[in-house]
Write an enzyme that holds these catalytic residues in place. Structure first.
Site, PDB file in Angstrom:
ATOM      1  N   ARG A 176      76.822 -27.655 -38.316  1.00  0.00           N
ATOM      2  CA  ARG A 176      77.023 -26.388 -37.578  1.00  0.00           C
ATOM      3  C   ARG A 176      77.663 -25.282 -38.434  1.00  0.00           C
ATOM      4  NH1 ARG A 176      73.966 -29.035 -35.836  1.00  0.00           N
ATOM      5  NH2 ARG A 176      73.921 -30.184 -33.898  1.00  0.00           N
ATOM      6  N   SER A 226      75.935 -27.747 -25.625  1.00  0.00           N
ATOM      7  CA  SER A 226      77.182 -28.486 -25.876  1.00  0.00           C
ATOM      8  C   SER A 226      78.246 -27.500 -26.319  1.00  0.00           C
ATOM      9  CB  SER A 226      76.976 -29.520 -26.984  1.00  0.00           C
ATOM     10  OG  SER A 226      76.054 -30.481 -26.559  1.00  0.00           O
ATOM     11  N   GLU A 296      82.021 -25.278 -30.358  1.00  0.00           N
ATOM     12  CA  GLU A 296      80.785 -24.971 -31.086  1.00  0.00           C
ATOM     13  C   GLU A 296      80.296 -23.584 -30.656  1.00  0.00           C
ATOM     14  OE1 GLU A 296      77.786 -28.097 -31.295  1.00  0.00           O
ATOM     15  OE2 GLU A 296      76.220 -26.576 -31.090  1.00  0.00           O
TER      16      GLU A 296
HETATM   17  P1  FAD Z   1      73.225 -17.075 -30.679  1.00  0.00           P
HETATM   18  O1  FAD Z   1      73.771 -17.975 -29.632  1.00  0.00           O
HETATM   19  O2  FAD Z   1      72.715 -15.765 -30.228  1.00  0.00           O
HETATM   20  O3  FAD Z   1      74.292 -16.893 -31.833  1.00  0.00           O
HETATM   21  C1  FAD Z   1      74.956 -18.002 -32.416  1.00  0.00           C
HETATM   22  C2  FAD Z   1      75.554 -17.568 -33.749  1.00  0.00           C
HETATM   23  O4  FAD Z   1      74.496 -17.321 -34.667  1.00  0.00           O
HETATM   24  C3  FAD Z   1      76.349 -16.269 -33.665  1.00  0.00           C
HETATM   25  O5  FAD Z   1      77.452 -16.344 -34.539  1.00  0.00           O
HETATM   26  C4  FAD Z   1      75.363 -15.225 -34.134  1.00  0.00           C
HETATM   27  O6  FAD Z   1      75.989 -14.077 -34.681  1.00  0.00           O
HETATM   28  C5  FAD Z   1      74.598 -15.992 -35.177  1.00  0.00           C
HETATM   29  N1  FAD Z   1      73.240 -15.460 -35.375  1.00  0.00           N
HETATM   30  C6  FAD Z   1      72.247 -15.359 -34.456  1.00  0.00           C
HETATM   31  N2  FAD Z   1      71.163 -14.782 -35.004  1.00  0.00           N
HETATM   32  C7  FAD Z   1      71.479 -14.517 -36.300  1.00  0.00           C
HETATM   33  C8  FAD Z   1      70.803 -13.890 -37.389  1.00  0.00           C
HETATM   34  N3  FAD Z   1      69.572 -13.424 -37.253  1.00  0.00           N
HETATM   35  N4  FAD Z   1      71.460 -13.759 -38.556  1.00  0.00           N
HETATM   36  C9  FAD Z   1      72.734 -14.199 -38.710  1.00  0.00           C
HETATM   37  N5  FAD Z   1      73.435 -14.778 -37.724  1.00  0.00           N
HETATM   38  C10 FAD Z   1      72.808 -14.945 -36.530  1.00  0.00           C
HETATM   39  N6  FAD Z   1      72.114 -26.519 -30.732  1.00  0.00           N
HETATM   40  C11 FAD Z   1      71.812 -27.529 -31.601  1.00  0.00           C
HETATM   41  O7  FAD Z   1      72.132 -27.435 -32.783  1.00  0.00           O
HETATM   42  N7  FAD Z   1      71.168 -28.645 -31.166  1.00  0.00           N
HETATM   43  C12 FAD Z   1      70.765 -28.813 -29.868  1.00  0.00           C
HETATM   44  O8  FAD Z   1      70.176 -29.819 -29.539  1.00  0.00           O
HETATM   45  C13 FAD Z   1      71.060 -27.752 -28.948  1.00  0.00           C
HETATM   46  N8  FAD Z   1      70.703 -27.867 -27.639  1.00  0.00           N
HETATM   47  C14 FAD Z   1      70.978 -26.830 -26.780  1.00  0.00           C
HETATM   48  C15 FAD Z   1      70.588 -26.939 -25.440  1.00  0.00           C
HETATM   49  C16 FAD Z   1      70.850 -25.921 -24.551  1.00  0.00           C
HETATM   50  C17 FAD Z   1      70.409 -26.028 -23.119  1.00  0.00           C
HETATM   51  C18 FAD Z   1      71.513 -24.749 -25.005  1.00  0.00           C
HETATM   52  C19 FAD Z   1      71.779 -23.610 -24.050  1.00  0.00           C
HETATM   53  C20 FAD Z   1      71.922 -24.646 -26.322  1.00  0.00           C
HETATM   54  C21 FAD Z   1      71.669 -25.678 -27.226  1.00  0.00           C
HETATM   55  N9  FAD Z   1      72.054 -25.603 -28.569  1.00  0.00           N
HETATM   56  C22 FAD Z   1      71.751 -26.616 -29.433  1.00  0.00           C
HETATM   57  C23 FAD Z   1      72.817 -24.443 -29.061  1.00  0.00           C
HETATM   58  C24 FAD Z   1      71.975 -23.306 -29.633  1.00  0.00           C
HETATM   59  O9  FAD Z   1      70.639 -23.345 -29.152  1.00  0.00           O
HETATM   60  C25 FAD Z   1      71.968 -23.343 -31.155  1.00  0.00           C
HETATM   61  O10 FAD Z   1      73.270 -23.235 -31.686  1.00  0.00           O
HETATM   62  C26 FAD Z   1      71.136 -22.189 -31.742  1.00  0.00           C
HETATM   63  O11 FAD Z   1      71.033 -22.376 -33.129  1.00  0.00           O
HETATM   64  C27 FAD Z   1      71.733 -20.802 -31.474  1.00  0.00           C
HETATM   65  O12 FAD Z   1      70.735 -19.850 -31.739  1.00  0.00           O
HETATM   66  P2  FAD Z   1      70.715 -18.448 -30.998  1.00  0.00           P
HETATM   67  O13 FAD Z   1      69.590 -17.676 -31.585  1.00  0.00           O
HETATM   68  O14 FAD Z   1      70.689 -18.616 -29.533  1.00  0.00           O
HETATM   69  O15 FAD Z   1      72.079 -17.839 -31.492  1.00  0.00           O
END
Ligand code: FAD
Length: 303
Positions: A176, A226, A296
């Site tokens: 992460r 999570s 996280e």
């Molecule tokens: P955001 O939530 O919008 O942002 C997260 C972080 O990433 C922030 O710090 C943001 O500034 C940064 N960020 C976003 N886009 C960029 C970019 N373009 N450049 C630089 N920084 C950026 N995660 C897992 O790892 N494994 C799983 O199995 C998993 N299962 C999930 C299930 C559910 C139902 C949910 C709701 C979430 C889950 N997640 C899981 C968490 C999440 O999907 C991941 O952490 C994902 O990588 C976040 O991506 P996001 O685009 O939604 O980022």
């Protein structure tokens, strides 16, 4: 400088209809709660994205990168400054075993596109609801796989708006964590290298992982997935379950009865409800097991 001025200046590069004032972030985050962004900007090209980053840097305007909002909780008072959203930068190119993806594409869609081309290595991500940018920043992973295993390079903007390309090793991907989050880089695109696989095996793996996720996770409710990282030697969900916290919460937020690691927005929760529930869980688990649960999810914005 006023908000009006920022808006006027940014309209030199970004089409005016993609610059939104006082935009509610509820619809852009998967917890479906939280406040508004002063200015919400959706660049249509990588050049526009770079111009926004440069502008914010030069004028010292706070800039928050929002991906698909699946790991982010926005406080009720919202975000001062600019929120940057790359959902319009979502091109996917498949060339042989290589996939080049822009930041705003959803990782689970890319996983399915890879499967449709009989490419293996991306199945682990079939249910992760984040964008490619968010997945790179967080080194997203599931069921034994993580983006670190398949990414070869990433095109980024520095906080000053300069474009750089980093290789897998230079991205410093670990559980992460990445240099992207550490240095405040903005992901423009990523390149993944996969291998040719067996279609039946790929499809079966995706079906199995989808079934596991749907049967174990409360996907029918808004959540941020999570909430806590895996503490060394433990599982966060198990500690929370053994603390008898499932079904408990503050206001409209609740520790899921289906998966103790998830906090759901069960009934019109505020960000305050959600964050207080997180704190309650951390406190009880610390008292009961002397384990610190590290978040996280990212909590951003003002109260
Ligand atoms: P955001 O939530 O919008 O942002 C997260 C972080 O990433 C922030 O710090 C943001 O500034 C940064 N960020 C976003 N886009 C960029 C970019 N373009 N450049 C630089 N920084 C950026 N995660 C897992 O790892 N494994 C799983 O199995 C998993 N299962 C999930 C299930 C559910 C139902 C949910 C709701 C979430 C889950 N997640 C899981 C968490 C999440 O999907 C991941 O952490 C994902 O990588 C976040 O991506 P996001 O685009 O939604 O980022």
């Amino acid at each position: 400088m006023t908000l009006n001025q920022w808006e006027l200046d940014l309209a030199q590069w970004v089409p005016a209809h993609n610059i939104k004032r006082n935009e509610s972030l509820k619809k852009y985050t998967m917890t479906k709660l939280g406040g508004k962004a002063d200015l919400f900007v959706l660049p249509e090209t990588e050049e526009q994205a770079a111009a926004v980053v440069k502008y914010a840097h030069e004028h010292q305007i706070p800039l928050l990168m929002l991906g698909n909002g699946s790991n982010m909780v926005v406080r009720d008072g919202g975000i001062r400054g600019i929120v940057l959203h790359f959902s319009l930068l979502n091109e996917v190119r498949i060339e042989g075993n290589t996939i080049i993806v822009q930041s705003g594409a959803l990782i689970k869609e890319v996983s399915k596109m890879a499967a449709a081309q009989c490419l293996t290595g991306f199945e682990f991500a079939c249910g992760i609801p984040g964008s490619i940018g968010g997945a790179m920043a967080m080194n997203a992973g599931a069921y034994g796989g993580e983006v670190k295993d398949i990414v070869t390079s990433c095109t980024l903007l520095t906080p000053e708006g300069e474009q750089i390309i980093l290789t897998n090793e230079q991205l410093e991907l670990s559980y992460r964590k990445s240099i992207i989050a550490k240095n405040g880089y903005y992901v423009l695109s990523a390149t993944f290298e996969l291998t040719h696989g067996d279609q039946q095996e790929i499809d079966a793996k995706i079906a199995d992982l989808t079934h596991q996720r749907e049967s174990k996770q409360p996907l029918e409710y808004p959540s941020a997935g999570s909430v806590f990282k895996r503490p060394p030697g433990y599982f966060a969900g198990k500690l929370i379950q053994d603390s008898d916290l499932q079904g408990k919460g503050v206001g409209g937020a609740e520790v899921s009865t289906k998966h103790a690691g998830f906090i759901i927005n069960k009934d019109n929760a505020s960000a305050t409800d959600y964050i207080e529930t997180i704190k309650m869980v951390q406190k009880v688990v610390k008292e009961k097991f002397n384990v610190d649960l590290e978040m996280e999810v990212k909590i951003v914005g003002e109260d």
